[in-house]
Scaffold this active site. Structure first.
Site, PDB file in Angstrom:
ATOM      1  N   HIS A  56       0.857  -1.187   0.000  1.00 43.58           N
ATOM      2  CA  HIS A  56       0.000   0.000   0.000  1.00 43.58           C
ATOM      3  C   HIS A  56       0.898   1.244   0.000  1.00 43.58           C
ATOM      4  O   HIS A  56       2.053   1.190   0.430  1.00 43.58           O
ATOM      5  CB  HIS A  56      -0.893   0.017   1.231  1.00 43.58           C
ATOM      6  CG  HIS A  56      -1.970  -1.010   1.204  1.00 43.58           C
ATOM      7  ND1 HIS A  56      -3.122  -0.896   1.960  1.00 43.58           N
ATOM      8  CD2 HIS A  56      -2.091  -2.193   0.528  1.00 43.58           C
ATOM      9  CE1 HIS A  56      -3.896  -1.941   1.751  1.00 43.58           C
ATOM     10  NE2 HIS A  56      -3.297  -2.743   0.891  1.00 43.58           N
ATOM     11  N   GLU A  58       1.027   3.917   1.832  1.00 43.68           N
ATOM     12  CA  GLU A  58       1.554   4.314   3.130  1.00 43.68           C
ATOM     13  C   GLU A  58       2.711   3.413   3.549  1.00 43.68           C
ATOM     14  O   GLU A  58       3.724   3.877   4.057  1.00 43.68           O
ATOM     15  CB  GLU A  58       0.447   4.274   4.197  1.00 43.68           C
ATOM     16  CG  GLU A  58      -0.708   5.206   3.924  1.00 43.68           C
ATOM     17  CD  GLU A  58      -1.811   4.612   3.049  1.00 43.68           C
ATOM     18  OE1 GLU A  58      -2.913   5.186   3.043  1.00 43.68           O
ATOM     19  OE2 GLU A  58      -1.586   3.583   2.374  1.00 43.68           O
ATOM     20  N   CYS A  89      -2.278  -0.125   7.237  1.00 43.28           N
ATOM     21  CA  CYS A  89      -1.436   1.063   7.093  1.00 43.28           C
ATOM     22  C   CYS A  89      -1.376   1.862   8.391  1.00 43.28           C
ATOM     23  O   CYS A  89      -0.323   2.388   8.755  1.00 43.28           O
ATOM     24  CB  CYS A  89      -1.934   1.925   5.938  1.00 43.28           C
ATOM     25  SG  CYS A  89      -1.719   1.102   4.336  1.00 43.28           S
TER      26      CYS A  89
END
Length: 164
Positions: A56, A58, A89
């Site tokens: 992801h 992040e 995240c």
């Protein structure tokens, strides 16, 4: 003339990264980690591009910051992200000791285009989580099995350990 980058500009950058990433076989998410001393590290969602469900935006921004800085501790940092972070995240930001998270779109905006993480948020909010993914402790009955606390005991006696 000031060269200070504002929170608005950093959030806008995360959105620009997300949009560019869509055109580069990635997901529509971008993130920027800004350290306490002002260094910036970008990340984008590469889940489908790399077949890595943890990639992801992040997480990739946190990984880049930690790798380039040579630390796992981002105390004092702010994470700017194009969309509200999912539970993974958020947990990654917590583990990295990020001080603050700022996001643009929220989870409902993401859900409206098919990124529905609601079930993951709900997993942590209710007692019926076993329906999604059972998680259970299993007692070891084999007398030959190592003691379950052995890794922690070994950790606590290791003088060269690095606490985190």
């Amino acid at each position: 003339m000031s060269t200070t980058v504002t929170a608005q500009e950093l959030l806008a950058r995360s959105i620009e990264l997300a949009t560019a990433n869509v055109l580069n076989s990635g997901g529509p998410f971008g993130a920027v980690v800004v350290t306490a001393d002002g260094q910036t590290f970008d990340g984008v969602n590469r889940v489908t591009a790399t077949n890595d469900p943890t990639a992801h935006a992040e997480v990739t921004a946190i990984r880049r910051a930690c790798s380039e800085l040579g630390t796992f501790d981002l105390s004092g940092a702010t994470l700017y992200t194009s969309c509200e972070p999912c539970p993974m995240c958020l947990a990654s930001a917590l583990w990295a000791r990020v001080e603050r998270v700022v996001f643009a779109a929220d989870r409902h905006d993401a859900a409206s285009v098919g990124f529905d993480d609601a079930v993951f948020y709900e997993y942590f909010e209710n007692g019926e989580r076993d329906a999604l993914m059972p998680v259970a402790k299993l007692e070891l009955e084999d007398p030959q099995a190592p003691p379950i606390l052995e890794p922690f005991t070994t950790w606590n006696t290791l003088e060269s350990r690095i606490d985190y």
